[in-house]
Design an enzyme around this catalytic site. Structure first.
Site, PDB file in Angstrom:
ATOM      1  N   HIS A   1       3.010   4.618   0.473  1.00 19.10           N
ATOM      2  CA  HIS A   1       1.725   4.054   0.070  1.00 19.10           C
ATOM      3  C   HIS A   1       1.027   4.945  -0.951  1.00 19.10           C
ATOM      4  CE1 HIS A   1      -2.614   2.856   1.054  1.00 19.10           C
ATOM      5  NE2 HIS A   1      -2.059   1.795   0.509  1.00 19.10           N
TER       6      HIS A   1
ATOM      7  N   HIS B   1      -6.938   3.585  -7.454  1.00 18.58           N
ATOM      8  CA  HIS B   1      -7.279   2.648  -6.382  1.00 18.58           C
ATOM      9  C   HIS B   1      -8.726   2.178  -6.431  1.00 18.58           C
ATOM     10  CE1 HIS B   1      -8.647   1.470  -2.330  1.00 18.58           C
ATOM     11  NE2 HIS B   1      -7.450   0.928  -2.220  1.00 18.58           N
TER      12      HIS B   1
HETATM   13  O1  G3P Z   1      -0.594  -3.107  -0.910  1.00 21.02           O
HETATM   14  C1  G3P Z   1      -0.853  -2.580   0.337  1.00 21.02           C
HETATM   15  C2  G3P Z   1      -2.124  -1.779   0.365  1.00 21.02           C
HETATM   16  O2  G3P Z   1      -2.066  -0.810  -0.638  1.00 21.02           O
HETATM   17  C3  G3P Z   1      -3.351  -2.632   0.189  1.00 21.02           C
HETATM   18  O3  G3P Z   1      -4.545  -1.952   0.394  1.00 21.02           O
HETATM   19  O4  G3P Z   1      -6.564  -0.806  -0.401  1.00 21.02           O
HETATM   20  O5  G3P Z   1      -4.512   0.506   0.078  1.00 21.02           O
HETATM   21  O6  G3P Z   1      -4.599  -0.959  -1.917  1.00 21.02           O
HETATM   22  P1  G3P Z   1      -5.081  -0.742  -0.511  1.00 21.02           P
HETATM   23 MG    MG Z   2      -2.656  -0.668  -2.713  1.00 18.86          MG
END
Ligand code: G3P
Ligand code: MG
Length: 253
Positions: free
Chosen positions: A16, A58
């Site tokens: 992630h 992000h």
């Molecule tokens: O794509 C999965 C996840 O990354 C979505 O939430 O806020 O971490 O981008 P976020």
């Molecule tokens: Mg994401």
């Protein structure tokens, strides 16, 4: 469990924002760290600077990951590049820059990783962000490799991706369970269903399974939770500590 995965082959664990627990998220260092941990795919967030350069970031605000005031939407690339995107995380990452999408894809390809590109547009730039992102990504990504998975919470962005690059798979990202999820998935011709694994219920997963597409769950850092979700039928999890999840699902090479 038989599934119609078609050409899509998604690993059980996706790093992630690279490997967010171990390196500053959405940086080249984070992608390298994920690769070093044995991860096969990473997820990164893509948005545009004021002057329209696709970068990995992000938040809307620069503050958390750079210490600078203001919005990504209001800063030109040249100025964004002056910011330190590493030292907030740890001194050893001082000088790490916010990467362009192009730089990130070069590292991803170099390290033999697959990628989920999440379109994270600044408000009002849902279509433009998709267009720039796909312009860059389609130019760089080799035809002979499995294509990136394109996802977004912004369904307008996914609609633009469907128009522009229908053959690249789309992941329908949901913040909450939506009663009309099936209609949206069909309309966008979604290849995967990407859900919040911390909130999802087993009943909801039962419903998603009827679509017979891979189900991906974010953001799962607890190995026991990952195992539970996979027992319920989830195919893949996004994790900040993908090494711990890999170990738990016994995929570590
Ligand atoms: O794509 C999965 C996840 O990354 C979505 O939430 O806020 O971490 O981008 P976020
Ligand atoms: Mg994401």
């Amino acid at each position: 469990k038989e599934k119609l995965m078609s050409k899509l082959s998604i690993p059980k664990v996706i790093g992630h924002r690279g490997a967010k627990a171990y390196a500053p998220e959405n940086t080249l260092a984070s992608i390298h760290t994920a690769a070093d941990l044995g991860v096969e795919w990473v997820e990164v967030d893509v948005k545009l600077t004021r002057d329209g350069v696709a970068v990995l970031f992000h938040d809307e605000e620069l503050e958390r990951c750079t210490g600078a005031p203001g919005l990504v939407a209001d800063i030109d690339f040249q100025d964004l590049r002056e910011l330190d995107a590493g030292s907030w995380f740890g001194e050893s990452f001082t000088g790490e820059k916010i990467p362009t999408l192009e730089e990130a894809l070069d590292v991803i390809l170099d390290r033999n990783l697959g990628v989920n590109l999440e379109i994270k547009p600044c408000p009002g730039r849902e279509v433009e962000t998709t267009e720039v992102m796909l312009d860059v990504a389609t130019r760089i990504w080799p035809d002979e490799l499995p294509p990136p998975l394109i996802s977004s919470f912004q369904h307008v962005s996914l609609e633009a991706a469907l128009d522009m690059m229908p053959e690249w798979p789309r992941g329908l990202l949901m913040e909450e369970h939506m009663s009309n999820w099936r209609d949206i998935a069909e309309y966008l011709d979604a290849a995967t269903i990407n859900i919040d694994g911390r909130k999802v219920t087993q009943d909801q997963i039962e419903a998603y399974l009827e679509l017979r597409k891979p189900i991906l769950a974010y953001t799962i850092n607890d190995p026991q939770k990952a195992r539970e979700l996979m027992r319920w039928g989830v195919d893949s999890v996004f994790s900040d500590n993908p090494d711990l999840i890999l170990e738990a699902v016994q995929l570590k090479h």
